[in-house]
Design a protein around this motif. Structure first.
Motif, mmCIF file in Angstrom:
data_model
loop_
_atom_site.group_PDB
_atom_site.id
_atom_site.type_symbol
_atom_site.label_atom_id
_atom_site.label_comp_id
_atom_site.label_asym_id
_atom_site.label_seq_id
_atom_site.Cartn_x
_atom_site.Cartn_y
_atom_site.Cartn_z
ATOM 1 N N ALA A 284 0.758 -1.367 0.000
ATOM 2 C CA ALA A 284 0.020 -0.050 -0.018
ATOM 3 C C ALA A 284 0.865 1.262 0.150
ATOM 4 O O ALA A 284 0.389 2.433 -0.582
ATOM 5 C CB ALA A 284 -0.938 0.073 1.177
ATOM 6 N N LEU A 285 2.091 1.281 0.608
ATOM 7 C CA LEU A 285 2.847 2.479 0.778
ATOM 8 C C LEU A 285 3.413 3.025 -0.639
ATOM 9 O O LEU A 285 3.391 4.078 -1.143
ATOM 10 C CB LEU A 285 4.081 2.285 1.685
ATOM 11 C CG LEU A 285 5.030 3.469 1.983
ATOM 12 C CD1 LEU A 285 4.097 4.622 2.530
ATOM 13 C CD2 LEU A 285 5.947 3.149 3.037
ATOM 14 N N PRO A 286 4.038 2.064 -1.238
ATOM 15 C CA PRO A 286 4.490 2.355 -2.762
ATOM 16 C C PRO A 286 3.417 2.716 -3.771
ATOM 17 O O PRO A 286 3.544 3.592 -4.324
ATOM 18 C CB PRO A 286 5.479 1.221 -3.206
ATOM 19 C CG PRO A 286 4.735 -0.048 -2.281
ATOM 20 C CD PRO A 286 4.599 0.571 -1.141
ATOM 21 N N LEU A 287 2.386 2.123 -3.458
ATOM 22 C CA LEU A 287 1.184 2.284 -4.457
ATOM 23 C C LEU A 287 0.703 3.769 -3.864
ATOM 24 O O LEU A 287 0.484 4.470 -4.806
ATOM 25 C CB LEU A 287 -0.020 1.343 -4.160
ATOM 26 C CG LEU A 287 -1.046 1.609 -5.074
ATOM 27 C CD1 LEU A 287 -0.826 1.419 -6.563
ATOM 28 C CD2 LEU A 287 -2.289 0.761 -4.522
ATOM 29 N N ARG B 283 8.875 4.952 -12.378
ATOM 30 C CA ARG B 283 9.481 3.488 -12.579
ATOM 31 C C ARG B 283 9.985 2.934 -11.021
ATOM 32 O O ARG B 283 9.774 1.816 -10.769
ATOM 33 C CB ARG B 283 10.891 3.937 -13.150
ATOM 34 C CG ARG B 283 10.335 4.282 -14.954
ATOM 35 C CD ARG B 283 11.560 4.213 -15.833
ATOM 36 N NE ARG B 283 10.977 4.574 -16.991
ATOM 37 C CZ ARG B 283 11.119 5.560 -17.683
ATOM 38 N NH1 ARG B 283 11.760 6.596 -16.830
ATOM 39 N NH2 ARG B 283 10.768 5.897 -18.893
ATOM 40 N N ALA B 284 10.568 3.840 -10.114
ATOM 41 C CA ALA B 284 11.083 3.176 -8.828
ATOM 42 C C ALA B 284 9.818 2.525 -8.024
ATOM 43 O O ALA B 284 9.914 1.717 -7.452
ATOM 44 C CB ALA B 284 11.738 4.229 -8.270
ATOM 45 N N PHE B 285 8.890 3.248 -7.995
ATOM 46 C CA PHE B 285 7.748 2.926 -7.244
ATOM 47 C C PHE B 285 7.147 1.619 -7.779
ATOM 48 O O PHE B 285 6.626 0.878 -7.085
ATOM 49 C CB PHE B 285 6.616 3.959 -7.005
ATOM 50 C CG PHE B 285 7.115 5.216 -6.147
ATOM 51 C CD1 PHE B 285 8.122 4.907 -5.166
ATOM 52 C CD2 PHE B 285 6.722 6.570 -6.433
ATOM 53 C CE1 PHE B 285 8.680 5.887 -4.529
ATOM 54 C CE2 PHE B 285 7.230 7.485 -5.708
ATOM 55 C CZ PHE B 285 8.076 7.319 -4.535
ATOM 56 N N SER B 286 6.933 1.582 -9.222
ATOM 57 C CA SER B 286 6.450 0.545 -9.808
ATOM 58 C C SER B 286 7.363 -0.756 -9.685
ATOM 59 O O SER B 286 6.913 -1.732 -9.516
ATOM 60 C CB SER B 286 6.499 0.626 -11.338
ATOM 61 O OG SER B 286 5.569 2.069 -11.579
ATOM 62 N N GLN C 94 8.967 -1.342 -6.883
ATOM 63 C CA GLN C 94 8.491 -1.805 -5.658
ATOM 64 C C GLN C 94 7.329 -2.701 -5.612
ATOM 65 O O GLN C 94 7.168 -3.533 -4.639
ATOM 66 C CB GLN C 94 8.414 -0.465 -4.885
ATOM 67 C CG GLN C 94 9.903 0.036 -4.312
ATOM 68 C CD GLN C 94 9.669 1.090 -3.295
ATOM 69 O OE1 GLN C 94 8.753 1.029 -2.519
ATOM 70 N NE2 GLN C 94 10.564 2.283 -3.318
ATOM 71 N N LEU C 95 6.580 -2.565 -6.530
ATOM 72 C CA LEU C 95 5.381 -3.352 -6.732
ATOM 73 C C LEU C 95 5.412 -4.494 -7.730
ATOM 74 O O LEU C 95 4.622 -5.177 -7.789
ATOM 75 C CB LEU C 95 4.215 -2.654 -7.409
ATOM 76 C CG LEU C 95 3.738 -1.313 -6.487
ATOM 77 C CD1 LEU C 95 2.696 -0.516 -7.322
ATOM 78 C CD2 LEU C 95 2.927 -1.930 -5.250
ATOM 79 N N GLY C 96 6.688 -4.736 -8.037
ATOM 80 C CA GLY C 96 6.854 -5.933 -8.836
ATOM 81 C C GLY C 96 6.527 -5.817 -10.297
ATOM 82 O O GLY C 96 6.309 -6.841 -10.928
ATOM 83 N N THR C 97 6.488 -4.453 -10.843
ATOM 84 C CA THR C 97 6.225 -4.483 -12.333
ATOM 85 C C THR C 97 6.944 -3.197 -12.864
ATOM 86 O O THR C 97 7.645 -2.432 -12.228
ATOM 87 C CB THR C 97 4.492 -4.405 -12.347
ATOM 88 O OG1 THR C 97 4.373 -4.372 -13.664
ATOM 89 C CG2 THR C 97 4.253 -3.043 -11.574
ATOM 90 N N THR C 98 6.601 -3.042 -14.123
ATOM 91 C CA THR C 98 7.081 -1.797 -14.826
ATOM 92 C C THR C 98 6.006 -0.981 -15.326
ATOM 93 O O THR C 98 4.889 -1.546 -15.798
ATOM 94 C CB THR C 98 8.289 -2.195 -15.795
ATOM 95 O OG1 THR C 98 7.502 -3.035 -16.765
ATOM 96 C CG2 THR C 98 9.377 -2.916 -15.066
ATOM 97 N N PRO C 99 6.162 0.345 -15.292
ATOM 98 C CA PRO C 99 5.028 1.087 -15.922
ATOM 99 C C PRO C 99 4.811 1.083 -17.574
ATOM 100 O O PRO C 99 6.028 0.923 -18.215
ATOM 101 C CB PRO C 99 5.264 2.327 -15.486
ATOM 102 C CG PRO C 99 6.980 2.529 -15.177
ATOM 103 C CD PRO C 99 7.064 1.336 -14.957
ATOM 104 N N LYS C 100 3.875 1.240 -17.984
ATOM 105 C CA LYS C 100 3.780 1.348 -19.692
ATOM 106 C C LYS C 100 3.067 2.946 -19.595
ATOM 107 O O LYS C 100 2.098 3.119 -19.249
ATOM 108 C CB LYS C 100 2.485 0.542 -20.053
ATOM 109 C CG LYS C 100 2.190 0.526 -21.388
ATOM 110 C CD LYS C 100 1.234 -0.536 -21.689
ATOM 111 C CE LYS C 100 0.951 -0.371 -23.336
ATOM 112 N NZ LYS C 100 0.018 -1.283 -23.674
#
Length: 524
Positions: free
Chosen positions: A417-420, A487-490, A492-498
């Motif tokens: 929840a925090l990185p999201l 990108r850094a927060f993504s 932390q969620l285990g994915t990459t942004p599009k």
């Protein structure tokens, strides 16, 4: 190390492995030879009684059929007599008809007396007229194979009521001439009363048979139910011994075990403490076992109370930490706000404002955590709604930009929840910075959080842009701090942004999987 969960045995295995079942099985095997011997002797006596009863019923049946037998024997004798004098009167049909009619009236037993020729024509009969029976299928078969026969006719051609016709073949010098027909109304046979408590039917020897139907209670020992009833006593004795054994085991052992297991289940369900009591009918072994369980229950309740107090204290301290962190972040934000007011450089003010927005986002997360009832789970929909409302406050009263938010109530653990929350804050800040629209159109910002059919979570933030606008900021080229943080927060969620970017639209989509918080192994 975590212990494997013990599976409960199936109900079938519980029955087969239970103590009462095993005791009953062994006792049943021990008493089975005696029970089988008693049942065999009882069945032998029942079969002997059945044989004697059958002989008695045969005698009664023969006695009941004596009158019907006399009638049929009289008919056969009359047929033989008529066949012997048939040659004298057969050449004159009128004289033959008169003779048959006179004989029927004097006998006062038959409704029809006549001679059926081999071609199926009955020219001589008490009916006084010629009758063609050649088309009757039963008579055609009988004419093809002459023999003494009796046929039941429900719709006779001559007689007004149903009859039983006796056919006696007439043979002269080895040549079959036809049949003497003697028809007797069925009412004459039924007029003979059968024995009391029976139903009766009779058929002539080798042509018809007598049959009686007796009530079930009359045929002693002949039905399967009566044989079973005669064997019921040894079976009941065998079952009674098994019941006594089962009751003894259940009363002395199983009942005590179930009572103790019921107290254990109740204690496991709602921590209800069992009472310290000594039952007078309990054995000393089970009394000691119950006392040990009661003492263990009190010790366990005391230990759990201490653990709950420690956990409650830990939660209070953790909430206090979140509260203080939130206050510190708000203090930093206030200091930065003072610095922004004193700054005269627009670029510096913009950088400080974006940094202040990030700090306020962190403060919002900590405020939500210390206000939550369960620190281990977070409603991300409500959290993201608070963050976006704080950041979109600057747009109040501004109708040139339309903001749309849609956050589903998805529960996550704080580690995700925090990185999201920080990711949404950065997306919102980036969208506010670059939102725009062509002249005469309304700018738009859409941000949503939804659960896909596959179970994954989809976060999407998009904003319209003005194609004529341009910026020298590094973020516009894709290498600025905003995109780096996204990108850094993504990650932390285990994915990459599009990232989808065009002259009129800028969109960022992040798809990730909700993972559960994995606590560190406890050191026992």
């Amino acid at each position: 190390m975590p212990s494997a969960k013990r599976e409960k045995p199936r109900n079938r295995n519980r029955i087969l492995t239970s103590l009462p079942f095993r005791v009953v099985v062994f006792l049943a095997l021990a008493l089975l030879p005696i029970g089988l011997l008693a049942i065999w002797q009882t069945r032998d006596l029942a079969e002997e009684a059945s044989r004697r009863t059958s002989l008695d019923l045969l005698a009664l049946t023969e006695l009941a059929a004596s009158e019907q037998r006399r009638l049929f024997e009289r008919g056969l004798g009359a047929g033989d007599a008529l066949g012997s004098i048939l040659g004298l009167v057969n050449e004159d049909p009128t004289a033959c008809n008169d003779f048959m009619t006179t004989y029927r009236e004097r006998a006062d037993l038959f409704s029809l007396v006549g001679f059926l020729a081999a071609d199926g024509q009955m020219l001589c009969s008490s009916a006084g007229r010629a009758v063609d029976l050649s088309t009757n299928p039963e008579l055609s078969e009988l004419l093809a194979d002459p023999r003494v026969a009796m046929i039941r006719v429900e719709e006779p051609v001559v007689s007004p009521t149903p009859v039983i016709s006796l056919f006696d073949p007439v043979i002269s010098d080895g040549v079959f001439l036809g049949f003497i027909i003697l028809s007797t109304p069925q009412s004459e046979l039924s007029a003979v009363e059968p024995p009391e408590t029976s139903e009766f039917d009779y058929r002539a020897p080798e042509v018809a048979y007598a049959m009686t139907i007796w009530p079930r209670q009359t045929t002693m020992g002949t039905s399967p139910a009566q044989i079973v009833s005669s064997s019921i006593f040894p079976l009941l004795m065998w079952l009674a011994s098994l019941f006594v054994a089962y009751f003894a085991v259940h009363r002395l052992v199983v009942g005590e075990v179930r009572s103790l297991s019921g107290q254990m289940r109740q204690f496991a369900a709602n921590r209800s403490l069992p009472k310290r009591q000594r039952r007078s009918n309990s054995s000393i072994e089970f009394a000691e076992l119950e006392e040990t369980f009661v003492q263990m229950s009190y010790d366990l309740i005391e230990d759990e109370a201490k653990m709950e107090d420690a956990l409650r204290e830990k939660n209070v301290l953790l909430k206090e930490v979140h509260h203080r962190v939130k206050n510190n972040l708000q203090m930093i934000s206030s200091i930065m706000n003072m610095q922004i007011r004193q700054s005269t450089n627009p670029k510096t003010r913009t950088i400080l404002q974006r940094l202040q927005d990030r700090i306020l986002g962190l403060a919002t997360v900590h405020r939500y955590l210390y206000q939550a009832d369960d620190l281990g789970k977070t409603d991300t929909g409500a959290l993201l709604r608070d963050i976006t409302q704080n950041q979109f406050q600057s747009l109040d009263g501004d109708e040139s930009i339309r903001v749309t938010t849609d956050f589903e109530p998805i529960v996550m653990f704080p580690d995700q929840a925090l990185p999201l929350a920080l990711l949404v804050g950065e997306m919102t800040t980036n969208a506010l910075k670059y939102v725009g629209a062509p002249a005469g159109e309304q700018a738009q910002i859409d941000i949503s959080l939804r659960r896909e059919e596959s179970g994954q979570i989809k976060l999407k933030c998009e904003n319209t842009r003005n194609p004529s606008d341009s910026s020298d900021d590094a973020d516009q080229g894709g290498t600025g701090l905003g995109k780096q943080l996204i990108r850094a927060f993504s990650l932390q969620l285990g994915t990459t942004p599009k990232i989808e970017e065009s002259d009129a639209l800028f969109a960022v989509t992040v798809v990730f999987t909700v993972t559960e918080f994995q606590p560190a192994p406890l050191d026992y």
